[in-house]
Design a protein around this motif. Structure first.
Motif, PDB file in Angstrom:
ATOM      1  N   PHE A  39       0.831  -1.205   0.000  1.00  0.00           N
ATOM      2  CA  PHE A  39       0.000   0.000   0.000  1.00  0.00           C
ATOM      3  C   PHE A  39       0.866   1.256   0.000  1.00  0.00           C
ATOM      4  O   PHE A  39       0.534   2.251  -0.656  1.00  0.00           O
ATOM      5  N   GLU A  40       1.970   1.219   0.707  1.00  0.00           N
ATOM      6  CA  GLU A  40       2.877   2.365   0.742  1.00  0.00           C
ATOM      7  C   GLU A  40       3.483   2.619  -0.635  1.00  0.00           C
ATOM      8  O   GLU A  40       3.710   3.774  -1.015  1.00  0.00           O
ATOM      9  N   GLU A  41       3.728   1.574  -1.393  1.00  0.00           N
ATOM     10  CA  GLU A  41       4.285   1.725  -2.738  1.00  0.00           C
ATOM     11  C   GLU A  41       3.331   2.462  -3.672  1.00  0.00           C
ATOM     12  O   GLU A  41       3.759   3.054  -4.663  1.00  0.00           O
ATOM     13  N   LEU A  42       2.050   2.433  -3.352  1.00  0.00           N
ATOM     14  CA  LEU A  42       1.041   3.090  -4.185  1.00  0.00           C
ATOM     15  C   LEU A  42       0.808   4.550  -3.785  1.00  0.00           C
ATOM     16  O   LEU A  42       0.039   5.254  -4.434  1.00  0.00           O
ATOM     17  N   LYS A  43       1.485   4.982  -2.741  1.00  0.00           N
ATOM     18  CA  LYS A  43       1.214   6.284  -2.129  1.00  0.00           C
ATOM     19  C   LYS A  43       1.299   7.449  -3.104  1.00  0.00           C
ATOM     20  O   LYS A  43       0.447   8.341  -3.096  1.00  0.00           O
ATOM     21  N   ASN A  44       2.326   7.488  -3.941  1.00  0.00           N
ATOM     22  CA  ASN A  44       2.571   8.647  -4.796  1.00  0.00           C
ATOM     23  C   ASN A  44       2.026   8.504  -6.214  1.00  0.00           C
ATOM     24  O   ASN A  44       2.240   9.392  -7.037  1.00  0.00           O
ATOM     25  N   VAL A  45       1.316   7.427  -6.473  1.00  0.00           N
ATOM     26  CA  VAL A  45       0.801   7.215  -7.827  1.00  0.00           C
ATOM     27  C   VAL A  45      -0.188   8.329  -8.199  1.00  0.00           C
ATOM     28  O   VAL A  45      -1.127   8.607  -7.463  1.00  0.00           O
ATOM     29  N   GLY A  46       0.054   8.971  -9.332  1.00  0.00           N
ATOM     30  CA  GLY A  46      -0.848  10.003  -9.833  1.00  0.00           C
ATOM     31  C   GLY A  46      -0.543  11.411  -9.367  1.00  0.00           C
ATOM     32  O   GLY A  46      -1.153  12.367  -9.859  1.00  0.00           O
ATOM     33  N   GLU A  47       0.387  11.569  -8.428  1.00  0.00           N
ATOM     34  CA  GLU A  47       0.636  12.900  -7.871  1.00  0.00           C
ATOM     35  C   GLU A  47       1.124  13.909  -8.908  1.00  0.00           C
ATOM     36  O   GLU A  47       0.950  15.114  -8.738  1.00  0.00           O
ATOM     37  N   ARG A  48       1.718  13.445  -9.996  1.00  0.00           N
ATOM     38  CA  ARG A  48       2.270  14.358 -10.995  1.00  0.00           C
ATOM     39  C   ARG A  48       1.213  14.981 -11.891  1.00  0.00           C
ATOM     40  O   ARG A  48       1.491  15.935 -12.625  1.00  0.00           O
ATOM     41  N   TYR A  49       0.009  14.453 -11.874  1.00  0.00           N
ATOM     42  CA  TYR A  49      -1.017  14.920 -12.808  1.00  0.00           C
ATOM     43  C   TYR A  49      -1.615  16.262 -12.386  1.00  0.00           C
ATOM     44  O   TYR A  49      -1.798  16.538 -11.197  1.00  0.00           O
ATOM     45  N   LYS A  50      -1.946  17.080 -13.372  1.00  0.00           N
ATOM     46  CA  LYS A  50      -2.506  18.405 -13.120  1.00  0.00           C
ATOM     47  C   LYS A  50      -3.990  18.327 -12.777  1.00  0.00           C
ATOM     48  O   LYS A  50      -4.714  17.458 -13.257  1.00  0.00           O
ATOM     49  N   VAL A  68      -9.520  16.203  -2.528  1.00  0.00           N
ATOM     50  CA  VAL A  68      -9.900  15.165  -3.491  1.00  0.00           C
ATOM     51  C   VAL A  68     -10.400  15.848  -4.757  1.00  0.00           C
ATOM     52  O   VAL A  68     -11.559  16.260  -4.842  1.00  0.00           O
ATOM     53  N   LEU A  69      -9.501  15.980  -5.725  1.00  0.00           N
ATOM     54  CA  LEU A  69      -9.797  16.708  -6.951  1.00  0.00           C
ATOM     55  C   LEU A  69      -9.497  15.824  -8.159  1.00  0.00           C
ATOM     56  O   LEU A  69      -8.518  15.084  -8.164  1.00  0.00           O
ATOM     57  N   PRO A  70     -10.315  15.888  -9.204  1.00  0.00           N
ATOM     58  CA  PRO A  70     -10.076  15.069 -10.402  1.00  0.00           C
ATOM     59  C   PRO A  70      -8.910  15.600 -11.231  1.00  0.00           C
ATOM     60  O   PRO A  70      -8.667  16.806 -11.296  1.00  0.00           O
ATOM     61  N   TYR A  71      -8.185  14.679 -11.856  1.00  0.00           N
ATOM     62  CA  TYR A  71      -7.107  15.058 -12.765  1.00  0.00           C
ATOM     63  C   TYR A  71      -7.697  15.613 -14.062  1.00  0.00           C
ATOM     64  O   TYR A  71      -8.758  15.170 -14.514  1.00  0.00           O
ATOM     65  N   ASP A  72      -6.984  16.534 -14.670  1.00  0.00           N
ATOM     66  CA  ASP A  72      -7.457  17.127 -15.924  1.00  0.00           C
ATOM     67  C   ASP A  72      -7.636  16.083 -17.017  1.00  0.00           C
ATOM     68  O   ASP A  72      -8.598  16.137 -17.791  1.00  0.00           O
ATOM     69  N   HIS A  73      -6.721  15.107 -17.098  1.00  0.00           N
ATOM     70  CA  HIS A  73      -6.735  14.187 -18.243  1.00  0.00           C
ATOM     71  C   HIS A  73      -7.806  13.106 -18.141  1.00  0.00           C
ATOM     72  O   HIS A  73      -8.103  12.439 -19.139  1.00  0.00           O
ATOM     73  N   THR A  74      -8.413  12.930 -16.970  1.00  0.00           N
ATOM     74  CA  THR A  74      -9.455  11.900 -16.830  1.00  0.00           C
ATOM     75  C   THR A  74     -10.773  12.456 -16.297  1.00  0.00           C
ATOM     76  O   THR A  74     -11.698  11.688 -16.048  1.00  0.00           O
TER      77      THR A  74
END
Length: 310
Positions: A39-50, A68-74
């Protein structure tokens, strides 16, 4: 190129069903050390998205939780109204699934001010199934505005009028058939509302068997109607309980059609579309318990109690 803050996925291999219990036992050893590490390995997944649309001043009030905000690309985009560019915004994201890239819509529980946008989204994307995983109020706090009719009187969401047709209640969920009518075109549609009522905020249900049975009920309905339009899944923030439910539905399809399960990969893919999907360790472990319960049931030929991990 892979973001250096995200984990390598090479070790996340599908687990054959016959090895799943042993896999869970290994993760649960030493006070869930393996679960915690995954679970810790998944912690930073997606953080780079605007998240520029969600953070726009005109849209901030439309977010129930500012973290909790949606990413622009999805993000799910609505039709622009009256030339207002911010009118296309709603806190909702497309989520991949077992069979396609946009298999679900995950969204927050609507605010009173966003109910109209909520029903507009359902209409514009021809959503025919809603999965609700929260109560409207919990411990005196609003987690979701009441957006559907609880009695015979309709609810009006902008140009959409919503009436209750039928309602069936069980101990852990309520299934309501809704009739939607567009006030301009007078076109009518049916939407099935599945409301799971036994899941506390930020926690997990008491029974893995209950949630698994509910997920299978929803999947049976989705396979029967086969519309091609995404089901809409929401809790309060649209990430914890919503992510766990979507991951369970995905994994149940995966195990049935491939004979294996890859929970970590599923959560990784979801988090690349919406932040915090499967929000905490307790939900991550519970997801495995649901899948373990299913294996026990199939092995015994009847509903049986598994030895769950904490």
């Amino acid at each position: 190129m892979r973001d250096s803050t995200e984990p390598s996925r090479s070790k996340w291999q599908p687990i054959p069903l016959q090895d799943f219990r042993q896999h869970c036992e290994r993760l649960a050893a030493n006070s869930n050390e393996g679960f915690q590490k995954e679970f810790e390995e998944l912690k930073n997944v997606g953080e780079r998205y605007k998240k520029s649309a969600a953070e726009h001043p005109a849209n901030k009030r439309k977010n129930r939780w500012l973290t909790v905000l949606p990413y622009d690309h999805t993000r799910v985009k609505l039709t622009i109204k009256d030339g207002n560019p911010s009118s296309d915004y709603i806190n909702a994201s497309f989520i991949p699934g077992f069979s396609k890239e946009h298999e679900y819509i995950s969204t927050q529980g609507p605010l009173a001010a966003t109910i109209e946008d909520f029903w507009r989204m359902i209409w514009e994307y021809d959503v025919q199934s809603i999965v609700m995983l929260t109560l409207c109020m919990e411990h005196g706090k609003e987690l979701c505005a009441a957006y559907w009719p609880s009695a015979d009187s309709p609810v009006v969401g902008g140009q959409i009028q919503v009436r209750r047709v039928t309602e069936e209640r069980s101990s852990d969920w309520t299934i309501t058939m809704l009739n939607l009518t567009h006030s301009i075109s007078q076109v009518e549609r049916k939407v099935c509302h599945f409301h799971y009522t036994a899941w506390p905020d930020r926690g997990v249900p008491v029974s893995p068997a209950s949630l698994t049975s509910f997920a299978e009920l929803v999947r049976e309905h989705l396979d029967k109607i086969r519309t091609g339009s995404p089901p809409l899944v929401h809790c309060s923030a649209g990430v914890g309980r919503s992510g766990t439910f979507i991951a369970l539905d995905w994994a149940l399809q995966q195990r049935k059609l491939t004979g294996s399960i890859n929970v970590t990969e599923i959560v990784y893919k979801m988090r690349n579309n919406r932040c915090l999907m499967v929000q905490n360790l307790e939900q991550y472990v519970f997801l495995h318990n649901c899948l373990l319960q299913k294996s026990v049931e199939e092995a015994s030929g009847q509903q049986a109690k598994a030895e769950f991990f904490i």
